[in-house]
Design a protein around this motif. Structure first.
Motif, PDB file in Angstrom:
ATOM      1  N   SER A  62      13.661  11.804  27.384  1.00  0.00           N
ATOM      2  CA  SER A  62      12.608  10.846  27.362  1.00  0.00           C
ATOM      3  C   SER A  62      12.315  10.641  28.714  1.00  0.00           C
ATOM      4  CB  SER A  62      13.134   9.453  26.831  1.00  0.00           C
ATOM      5  OG  SER A  62      13.862   8.692  27.767  1.00  0.00           O
ATOM      6  N   ILE A  66      19.980  13.321  26.476  1.00  0.00           N
ATOM      7  CA  ILE A  66      20.527  12.827  25.480  1.00  0.00           C
ATOM      8  C   ILE A  66      21.164  13.822  24.626  1.00  0.00           C
ATOM      9  CG2 ILE A  66      20.638  11.133  23.474  1.00  0.00           C
ATOM     10  CD1 ILE A  66      18.029  10.253  25.074  1.00  0.00           C
ATOM     11  N   LEU A  67      22.587  13.705  24.331  1.00  0.00           N
ATOM     12  CA  LEU A  67      23.172  14.756  23.304  1.00  0.00           C
ATOM     13  C   LEU A  67      23.553  13.773  22.407  1.00  0.00           C
ATOM     14  CD1 LEU A  67      23.439  16.177  26.251  1.00  0.00           C
ATOM     15  CD2 LEU A  67      25.635  17.266  24.982  1.00  0.00           C
ATOM     16  N   GLU A  68      22.803  13.867  21.208  1.00  0.00           N
ATOM     17  CA  GLU A  68      23.028  12.904  19.993  1.00  0.00           C
ATOM     18  C   GLU A  68      24.236  13.074  19.319  1.00  0.00           C
ATOM     19  OE1 GLU A  68      21.117  10.589  18.527  1.00  0.00           O
ATOM     20  OE2 GLU A  68      19.137  10.545  19.378  1.00  0.00           O
ATOM     21  N   SER A  69      24.622  14.432  19.232  1.00  0.00           N
ATOM     22  CA  SER A  69      26.126  14.807  18.559  1.00  0.00           C
ATOM     23  C   SER A  69      26.530  15.954  19.009  1.00  0.00           C
ATOM     24  CB  SER A  69      25.754  15.048  16.955  1.00  0.00           C
ATOM     25  OG  SER A  69      26.858  15.269  16.291  1.00  0.00           O
ATOM     26  N   TYR A  98      19.596  18.589  22.365  1.00  0.00           N
ATOM     27  CA  TYR A  98      19.093  17.926  23.468  1.00  0.00           C
ATOM     28  C   TYR A  98      17.985  17.058  23.079  1.00  0.00           C
ATOM     29  CZ  TYR A  98      22.477  21.195  25.645  1.00  0.00           C
ATOM     30  OH  TYR A  98      23.522  21.889  25.838  1.00  0.00           O
ATOM     31  N   LYS A  99      18.008  15.942  23.481  1.00  0.00           N
ATOM     32  CA  LYS A  99      16.707  15.021  23.613  1.00  0.00           C
ATOM     33  C   LYS A  99      16.592  14.704  25.266  1.00  0.00           C
ATOM     34  CE  LYS A  99      15.953  11.883  20.574  1.00  0.00           C
ATOM     35  NZ  LYS A  99      16.281  10.852  19.764  1.00  0.00           N
ATOM     36  N   LYS A 103      30.354  12.294  19.325  1.00  0.00           N
ATOM     37  CA  LYS A 103      30.096  11.243  20.101  1.00  0.00           C
ATOM     38  C   LYS A 103      28.858  11.078  21.139  1.00  0.00           C
ATOM     39  CE  LYS A 103      32.670   7.583  22.694  1.00  0.00           C
ATOM     40  NZ  LYS A 103      33.892   7.398  23.260  1.00  0.00           N
ATOM     41  N   LYS A 104      27.782  10.473  20.741  1.00  0.00           N
ATOM     42  CA  LYS A 104      26.736  10.209  21.434  1.00  0.00           C
ATOM     43  C   LYS A 104      26.856  10.099  23.092  1.00  0.00           C
ATOM     44  CE  LYS A 104      22.019   8.297  21.557  1.00  0.00           C
ATOM     45  NZ  LYS A 104      20.976   7.236  20.922  1.00  0.00           N
ATOM     46  N   THR A 111      24.744  10.199  26.972  1.00  0.00           N
ATOM     47  CA  THR A 111      23.716  10.199  27.758  1.00  0.00           C
ATOM     48  C   THR A 111      24.176  10.719  29.340  1.00  0.00           C
ATOM     49  OG1 THR A 111      22.349   8.661  26.626  1.00  0.00           O
ATOM     50  CG2 THR A 111      21.573   8.989  28.691  1.00  0.00           C
TER      51      THR A 111
END
Lengths: 118, 111
Positions: free
Chosen positions: A67, A77-80, A64-65, A17-18, A20
């Protein structure tokens, strides 16, 4: 008051579950960074940013991502998310620039976000 | 060799004594050094920074840097139970603003 803020402070979620985690600083710092802290492993850098639209990988960027669209904000951000991303996360900021010919890297930390991924 | 190395402790000192915390670093770390205090479950708090060889004093804290021997230390005079925490040593690396942290030394000050 000069500070770094993070939200949420605590988060329990499920795998995939994505999510932020937000980070904001009001000190006009150029540099911002994300760390995770795990028992026995210490503080490890995930990503960092030296200015708006400039980001780079730290030591443990996988999964991780980030911006940096505004100077004050640096969301993680953790996409998955997966259970191995269960950890205590810290955002930090720092002024950059020479100080007597040296880089001043005094980093100031946010209060932390305790993330549990089930 | 780890880039920044600390003895994990715990280091136990009686109240009122001097606590001495040590840190060694590798060639990848240079220029700037910092000591952070971290209470359990809380964020690291910057207590000292040092950039030049020698001593730097701030209240009950003295940081010492010896670049030739690649070590940095923190002395806490008149230790108080409230000083009980984990102390993290960190060094700047290159010109990217990066800090490399040691694992931390746990200090226990006993009343």
């Amino acid at each position: 008051e000069a500070q770094v803020t993070q939200n949420p402070r605590y988060l329990i979620t499920v795998t995939g579950k994505k999510l932020t985690v937000t980070c904001s600083q009001n000190m006009n710092h150029e540099y911002m960074s994300w760390y995770r802290q795990d028992p026995g492993l210490g503080l490890r850098q995930i990503y960092y940013s030296m200015n708006v639209e400039v980001t780079d990988k730290g030591d443990v960027p996988e999964g991780y991502k980030v911006s940096r669209k505004e100077k004050r904000n640096f969301p993680l951000i953790l996409e998955s998310p997966s259970p191995n991303q269960t950890s205590l996360y810290f955002c930090a900021s720092s002024p950059l620039g020479t100080w007597g010919g040296r880089w001043g890297n005094e980093q100031f930390f946010g209060p932390g976000t305790r993330l549990t991924v089930l | 060799q780890k880039e920044v190395e600390q003895n994990s402790g715990p280091l136990s000192v009686p109240e009122g004594a001097i606590a001495s915390l040590n840190c060694t670093y590798s060639d990848r770390v240079s220029q700037s050094f910092f000591w952070y205090r971290q209470y359990s479950g809380k964020s690291p708090e910057l207590i000292m920074s040092i950039y030049s060889n020698g001593d730097k004093e701030d209240g009950r804290f003295t940081a010492q840097l010896n670049k030739a021997s690649q070590y940095v230390s923190l002395l806490i005079r008149d230790s108080q139970p409230s000083d009980s925490a984990t102390y993290l040593c960190a060094g700047g690396s290159g010109n990217t603003g990066k800090l490399i942290f040691g694992q931390g030394t746990t200090l226990q000050v006993k009343p």
